[in-house]
Design an enzyme around this catalytic site. Structure first.
Site, short mmCIF file in Angstrom:
data_model
loop_
_atom_site.label_atom_id
_atom_site.label_comp_id
_atom_site.label_asym_id
_atom_site.label_seq_id
_atom_site.Cartn_x
_atom_site.Cartn_y
_atom_site.Cartn_z
N ASP A 66 -13.69 35.59 41.62
CA ASP A 66 -14.28 35.52 41.02
C ASP A 66 -14.14 35.41 39.62
O ASP A 66 -13.14 36.26 38.77
CB ASP A 66 -15.03 36.85 40.80
N HIS A 108 -17.66 37.18 43.08
CA HIS A 108 -18.45 37.62 42.95
C HIS A 108 -19.03 38.50 43.37
O HIS A 108 -19.97 38.75 44.06
CB HIS A 108 -19.08 36.78 42.01
N SER A 114 -20.87 42.69 38.65
CA SER A 114 -21.64 42.12 37.35
C SER A 114 -22.15 42.72 36.07
O SER A 114 -21.27 44.17 36.02
CB SER A 114 -22.71 40.85 37.18
#
Lengths: 457, 457
Positions: free
Chosen positions: B395, B420, B174
């Protein structure tokens, strides 16, 4: 009188190898060279609004960065942008002295841009207050300057009709060369390739010793024709620092023709200076010093116009002395020393603590000696690409430069008989073959990388 | 009651797609997974003195950056360092949830380092005052964080016996993945290669419409079991934002097994949630909303332990909500919008001016929407090398990621059925084959680049 060896003021470590400029020199009166005609310089001047702080949001003010532009030979829709990453001085002076860019503009169909470095010339983030305290000086860093260049490049590519597809070639000499290299490394999306010249090299070639006793000060002042006679023994430190810097500067500008970059000088000025320094054994101190004063006068008074020699400066006023002092006191720490064995100077070891204290006294900041290597990679730069590192083997700064190719596209060129960024100057009928070949090679790389960039776009 | 379409609070644009965490969740009580045993996590905690401001010298203070270290499997004299570039939260949480690093440590003979991002967790430049005003927050930027990582890496390599020759592999998921990529790009001398996962992608898969009238607020509050009942129509904005963020978070953590990353959830939670959302035509509003409230309870109360649903948070308290809000209000501008056609949400165009005003109201700073692209290169990153960009096609953040390989060493991997940064998690017997193959490929690249680095040293 016998000269006593004394330690050089550590200030020398800050000032040496970078020209000091506190008063305008004779630049304007001696731009003529014995070169054959060279491409004339004409440009438009613009001002671009930059964030004062690219890396923080509290200070949200802007300032006007000056840049010069010439599009006379530019082929829109494909012609490259040659972008000079301005160094520690007035950008017009670098513009006038980077004849190479003017010489190649037509062949490459290039747009020429000369971008001034913040805190130098007219590009002052806080106007006249820019140097008044540490708070205002806080934004004088190479990272901020690089961000200025990247933002300007992006704006030019976006707004100049035809520039969208232009490759950008960053070019610079000396500190400007360092900036050009770092611009490519840190902002490769902005700069396809670059050419950086004579970035930080250092070597000594002579050995002289000085000592002072009593009324010798008066004699010295008269012998050297000083504007401000030496009055106390302490002032000798500054005098010696001035001499040491003189030799370094002289070596830097040892060009093959009459020129005026740091000072107006004859062709091959080191040879001319040294004619005054041939001594037999048994020569007296006064004869020795007389020779040195004649030698020094070649550097400071070649034109014969100077009425006295000013020990508070060593070069053109176009360089920003105070700004570079601050930069060396923060990021651009240069651990310079002399040992009196491998060089011609008195031993002066590198004393970081003393240096740091002087910086604090002057600016209320302390240098971070590790940071530049961390942020820019030091010797570990092989991950980068499309950079030409060019140096001359007469240049004292060469020994701090990249002098060995690291890959197919990290290319090092050594110019035999070249001083400080000789190849950035105009072509001259007096150029040694080495620099002629070097420039041709550089242009070949430019064309190759421009072509590669066009095919990958 | 009929629900009226209303515009989503622009705050949604800031908060959506990043989990909010204001109160600790049930994390501690639900770390067990139905996975088979995985490598246990144990580390030592250290604190490293960092400059608060790497890019200015006026602020010369330091702060203690926390980092976690495990050398259990480390082969000194050659084994790599896997360096997790901490994101916007407590580093121990990322450490516990990045099972991949623990799984591969032995095979690679790696030292594991998890470095906390400044202004999150315990790494507070101004202690408890760090968030108190714009002056103290001024040093919360990605560039400062990258500099922290580079300085820490250099220090570790210098001081840990045996580390001098270790290649460094930066890893992150991320925002941490973005940082890992940028660390390689900006400090390639510090990081030989990296692996960045699920960095900023965004997509929507459902379409729902809401409207509210009068006492419906009370009904809604009861139906959804809200801890803080809705009292005024204005509060509905926040309620809808909470719902929207819930769906996005849900999609992010659509893992193939029971897990607890943002919330404790069943395996394939989207499927479980959607069981509550199968409707026939002609269903009443209340039935619709009942289905949604059941769906939402899967996300917020899978364990059945929650007594009410808290609309002021959507995920674990380990994430730093306020810090990320500030970052998105300065550099990390995310121009997110919805149009109600390609997505299941109400139309909400991107309104930069409104966003900027909200940022100014909150923090007294304004976002610079162009800066991140300039400083990090945007799409023009092909000059870089040795980066794996991994994304999962479940995601939402995938669409902002690098999903196409740009060179032999700028490798994009798309994990079919991955949410994710699934591949950053521990191996699991429930892993789809896609992620098993992906991890194997990633490790192959690591070994290949480690070997290359060793031969060029």
């Amino acid at each position: 009188m016998r000269l006593i060896n004394t330690a050089l003021l550590f200030l020398l470590l800050i000032l040496s190898c970078k020209a000091l400029g506190l008063k305008p020199q004779l630049l304007g009166r001696h731009t003529a060279q014995t070169n054959s005609q060279h491409t004339s310089v004409s440009y438009k001047t613009f001002y671009f609004d930059q964030q004062i702080d690219h890396f923080g949001f509290l200070e949200n003010g802007t300032f006007k960065q000056r840049y010069l532009l010439n599009d006379q030979h530019w082929h829109k829709e494909g012609g490259p942008i040659l972008f000079y990453t301005g160094n520690e001085g007035d950008i017009t002076w670098f513009c006038n002295n980077t004849g190479f860019m003017w010489d190649v503009a037509e062949d490459l169909g290039a747009l020429l841009v000369f971008a001034e470095h913040r805190y130098y010339g007219e590009s002052m983030p806080f106007g006249e207050e820019s140097y008044s305290n540490a708070k205002y000086l806080n934004y004088l860093t190479s990272e901020q300057a690089l961000a200025d260049f990247a933002v300007l490049i992006k704006a030019l590519k976006k707004t100049l009709p035809g520039a969208q597809k232009s490759s950008v070639i960053a070019i610079g000499g000396s500190y400007g060369g360092m900036l050009a290299a770092w611009l490519r490394m840190k902002y490769p999306s902005a700069v396809r390739m670059l050419f950086c010249v004579s970035s930080y090299g250092f070597s000594w070639t002579h050995l002289i010793s000085f000592s002072f006793i009593g009324e010798g000060l008066q004699w010295l002042s008269q012998e050297f024709g000083l504007c401000n006679p030496l009055k106390t023994p302490d002032e000798v430190y500054g005098f010696k620092a001035w001499l040491q810097e003189t030799w370094v500067n002289l070596a830097m500008v040892d060009y093959p023709y009459e020129a005026n970059f740091l000072q107006p000088l004859p062709a091959w000025p080191v040879k001319v200076v040294c004619k005054n320094l041939h001594f037999n054994t048994g020569v007296s101190d006064k004869q020795l010093l007389n020779g040195i004063s004649q030698a020094v006068r070649v550097y400071y008074n070649y034109t014969g116009d100077a009425v006295c020699l000013n020990t508070s400066q060593t070069a053109t006023g176009n360089l920003g002395f105070l700004g570079w002092f601050y930069q060396s006191c923060t990021e651009m720490v240069m651990p310079i020393c002399t040992d009196g064995v491998a060089d011609m100077f008195e031993p002066q070891p590198w004393n970081f603590q003393a240096f740091s204290d002087e910086c604090y006294n002057q600016f209320r900041v302390r240098p971070r000696e590790d940071w530049a290597e961390i942020v820019y990679g030091g010797r570990n730069i092989s991950a980068h690409s499309n950079i030409i590192f060019s140096n001359g083997n007469l240049d004292p700064w060469m020994s701090g430069g990249v002098t060995r190719s690291l890959s197919e596209s990290l290319v090092a060129i050594m110019i035999d008989g070249g001083a400080h960024h000789l190849d950035l100057r105009y072509n001259s009928e007096f150029d040694p073959e080495s620099v002629i070949k070097t420039r041709a090679l550089e242009v070949r790389y430019f064309k190759q990388w421009i072509k590669q960039a066009a095919t990958t776009q």
